[in-house]
Design a protein around this motif. Sequence first.
Motif, PDB file in Angstrom:
ATOM      1  N   SER A 188       0.816  -1.221   0.000  1.00  0.00           N
ATOM      2  CA  SER A 188       0.000   0.000   0.000  1.00  0.00           C
ATOM      3  C   SER A 188       0.848   1.269   0.000  1.00  0.00           C
ATOM      4  CB  SER A 188      -0.964  -0.007   1.187  1.00  0.00           C
ATOM      5  OG  SER A 188      -0.273  -0.212   2.407  1.00  0.00           O
ATOM      6  N   GLY A 189       2.146   1.124   0.287  1.00  0.00           N
ATOM      7  CA  GLY A 189       3.019   2.300   0.251  1.00  0.00           C
ATOM      8  C   GLY A 189       3.502   2.762   1.622  1.00  0.00           C
ATOM      9  N   LYS A 190       3.370   1.897   2.628  1.00  0.00           N
ATOM     10  CA  LYS A 190       3.778   2.268   3.996  1.00  0.00           C
ATOM     11  C   LYS A 190       5.260   2.657   4.073  1.00  0.00           C
ATOM     12  CE  LYS A 190       2.634  -1.819   5.379  1.00  0.00           C
ATOM     13  NZ  LYS A 190       2.074  -2.267   4.103  1.00  0.00           N
ATOM     14  N   SER A 191       6.127   1.790   3.544  1.00  0.00           N
ATOM     15  CA  SER A 191       7.569   2.055   3.663  1.00  0.00           C
ATOM     16  C   SER A 191       7.950   3.312   2.897  1.00  0.00           C
ATOM     17  CB  SER A 191       8.373   0.860   3.154  1.00  0.00           C
ATOM     18  OG  SER A 191       8.042  -0.304   3.883  1.00  0.00           O
ATOM     19  N   THR A 192       7.358   3.474   1.714  1.00  0.00           N
ATOM     20  CA  THR A 192       7.620   4.669   0.899  1.00  0.00           C
ATOM     21  C   THR A 192       7.216   5.927   1.659  1.00  0.00           C
ATOM     22  OG1 THR A 192       7.163   3.388  -1.103  1.00  0.00           O
ATOM     23  CG2 THR A 192       7.054   5.789  -1.308  1.00  0.00           C
ATOM     24  N   GLN A 193       6.015   5.903   2.221  1.00  0.00           N
ATOM     25  CA  GLN A 193       5.496   7.101   2.890  1.00  0.00           C
ATOM     26  C   GLN A 193       6.186   7.354   4.233  1.00  0.00           C
ATOM     27  OE1 GLN A 193       3.620   9.369   1.534  1.00  0.00           O
ATOM     28  NE2 GLN A 193       3.346   8.179  -0.357  1.00  0.00           N
TER      29      GLN A 193
ATOM     30  N   GLY B  36       6.339  -6.047  -8.262  1.00  0.00           N
ATOM     31  CA  GLY B  36       7.468  -5.361  -8.878  1.00  0.00           C
ATOM     32  C   GLY B  36       8.746  -5.473  -8.063  1.00  0.00           C
ATOM     33  N   ARG B  37       8.630  -6.057  -6.870  1.00  0.00           N
ATOM     34  CA  ARG B  37       9.816  -6.152  -6.018  1.00  0.00           C
ATOM     35  C   ARG B  37      10.252  -7.599  -5.884  1.00  0.00           C
ATOM     36  NH1 ARG B  37       7.765  -3.711  -0.704  1.00  0.00           N
ATOM     37  NH2 ARG B  37       6.235  -5.282  -1.220  1.00  0.00           N
ATOM     38  N   GLN B  38      11.496  -7.785  -5.420  1.00  0.00           N
ATOM     39  CA  GLN B  38      12.010  -9.132  -5.212  1.00  0.00           C
ATOM     40  C   GLN B  38      12.612  -9.227  -3.830  1.00  0.00           C
ATOM     41  OE1 GLN B  38      14.306 -10.648  -8.481  1.00  0.00           O
ATOM     42  NE2 GLN B  38      12.273 -10.817  -9.354  1.00  0.00           N
TER      43      GLN B  38
ATOM     44  N   GLY C 235      -4.304   5.095  -3.139  1.00  0.00           N
ATOM     45  CA  GLY C 235      -4.401   4.789  -4.565  1.00  0.00           C
ATOM     46  C   GLY C 235      -4.161   5.996  -5.457  1.00  0.00           C
ATOM     47  N   ARG C 236      -3.254   6.843  -5.033  1.00  0.00           N
ATOM     48  CA  ARG C 236      -2.955   8.053  -5.809  1.00  0.00           C
ATOM     49  C   ARG C 236      -1.448   8.162  -6.017  1.00  0.00           C
ATOM     50  NH1 ARG C 236      -5.242  12.369  -1.866  1.00  0.00           N
ATOM     51  NH2 ARG C 236      -4.362  10.864  -0.408  1.00  0.00           N
ATOM     52  N   ALA C 237      -1.029   9.201  -6.731  1.00  0.00           N
ATOM     53  CA  ALA C 237       0.407   9.395  -6.964  1.00  0.00           C
ATOM     54  C   ALA C 237       1.148   9.550  -5.632  1.00  0.00           C
ATOM     55  CB  ALA C 237       0.632  10.629  -7.833  1.00  0.00           C
TER      56      ALA C 237
HETATM   57  N1  LIG Z   1       1.430   5.960  -4.606  1.00  0.00           N
HETATM   58  C1  LIG Z   1       2.140   5.054  -5.296  1.00  0.00           C
HETATM   59  N2  LIG Z   1       1.977   4.913  -6.615  1.00  0.00           N
HETATM   60  C2  LIG Z   1       2.692   3.998  -7.320  1.00  0.00           C
HETATM   61  N3  LIG Z   1       3.618   3.173  -6.800  1.00  0.00           N
HETATM   62  C3  LIG Z   1       3.828   3.257  -5.490  1.00  0.00           C
HETATM   63  C4  LIG Z   1       3.113   4.197  -4.658  1.00  0.00           C
HETATM   64  N4  LIG Z   1       3.537   4.058  -3.390  1.00  0.00           N
HETATM   65  C5  LIG Z   1       4.456   3.074  -3.416  1.00  0.00           C
HETATM   66  N5  LIG Z   1       4.651   2.605  -4.671  1.00  0.00           N
HETATM   67  C6  LIG Z   1       5.543   1.509  -5.095  1.00  0.00           C
HETATM   68  O1  LIG Z   1       4.872   0.310  -4.753  1.00  0.00           O
HETATM   69  C7  LIG Z   1       5.767  -0.643  -4.184  1.00  0.00           C
HETATM   70  C8  LIG Z   1       5.308  -0.945  -2.777  1.00  0.00           C
HETATM   71  O2  LIG Z   1       5.476   0.217  -1.956  1.00  0.00           O
HETATM   72  P1  LIG Z   1       5.997   0.078  -0.460  1.00  0.00           P
HETATM   73  O3  LIG Z   1       7.145  -0.848  -0.384  1.00  0.00           O
HETATM   74  O4  LIG Z   1       6.170   1.452   0.068  1.00  0.00           O
HETATM   75  O5  LIG Z   1       4.701  -0.599   0.199  1.00  0.00           O
HETATM   76  P2  LIG Z   1       4.544  -1.271   1.615  1.00  0.00           P
HETATM   77  O6  LIG Z   1       3.184  -0.924   2.077  1.00  0.00           O
HETATM   78  O7  LIG Z   1       5.684  -0.897   2.473  1.00  0.00           O
HETATM   79  O8  LIG Z   1       4.611  -2.821   1.254  1.00  0.00           O
HETATM   80  P3  LIG Z   1       4.870  -4.066   2.241  1.00  0.00           P
HETATM   81  O9  LIG Z   1       3.610  -4.235   3.033  1.00  0.00           O
HETATM   82  O10 LIG Z   1       5.067  -5.214   1.314  1.00  0.00           O
HETATM   83  O11 LIG Z   1       6.060  -3.718   3.076  1.00  0.00           O
HETATM   84  C9  LIG Z   1       7.150  -0.011  -4.261  1.00  0.00           C
HETATM   85  O12 LIG Z   1       7.793  -0.476  -5.422  1.00  0.00           O
HETATM   86  C10 LIG Z   1       6.855   1.485  -4.349  1.00  0.00           C
HETATM   87  O13 LIG Z   1       7.862   2.184  -5.009  1.00  0.00           O
END
Ligand SMILES: Nc1ncnc2c1ncn2[C@@H]1O[C@H](COP(=O)(O)OP(=O)(O)OP(=O)(O)O)[C@@H](O)[C@H]1O
Length: 211
Positions: free
Chosen positions: A16-21, A149-151, A189-191
Amino acid sequence: MTSKGHFITFEGIDGSGKSTQARMLADHMRDQGYDVILTREPGGSAGAEEIRALVLQGDPDRWSAETELLLFTAARRDHMERLIQPAIDSGQIVICDRFADSTRMYQGLSRGDLRSKVDTLHDLMIGREPDLTILIDMDPGQGLARAKGRQGTEERFEDFGTDLQEKMRAGFLALATEFANRFRIIDGGRAINDVAAEVQAVVTAHLSSSD
Ligand SMILES: Nc1ncnc2c1ncn2[C@@H]1O[C@H](COP(=O)(O)OP(=O)(O)OP(=O)(O)O)[C@@H](O)[C@H]1O
Ligand SMILES: [Mg+2]
């Protein structure tokens, strides 16, 4: 800049993007002059990282749900006593990628009905909730596409079907209602930058209301 510590967590389904955010928020807060610790669960302290390897690698059936819950709780206890609580006490902002709400979902819901045991162990051994929890809510299909998309050796997403991810999404939204005082729901679900801007606004509002 602030002398009061804060504990902020990110939650949500896989991908969902937790680590990114969490990373973007930490960078933003540092730019603002705050003293920030960015950490994650399971893990975050040396001992807890060792337990992380035990729970995330190997055969998915390596541990029973109950044993897994004990391992997660042991890791969280170490993380809390060695890193999180001392940082809060010294006035830092702790940003944690997943915390006890993930255990309430994954061990409490997906691997059997252990929620009451999760809560009992939490009260007994952790005894603290975050000050603010950001739930990144999104469609599981979108999360799956991103996660694929990740490994790595820790990927467990493919083991969970979309049905289970839907159940997890609903479960997180129910937690947000249960703990409405500390949860904020953000549409993931946004940019990336749009999500980040809302995260910053929510955190800024939280800090100004509690300082
Ligand atoms: N808003 C977004 N739009 C498109 N791609 C995104 C967005 N946010 C994150 N991503 C991409 O989606 C993938 C998953 O993001 P991320 O690792 O931050 O999610 P996560 O919630 O930490 O996942 P996990 O639960 O598996 O740890 C990464 O490749 C990231 O670059
Ligand atoms: Mg992550």
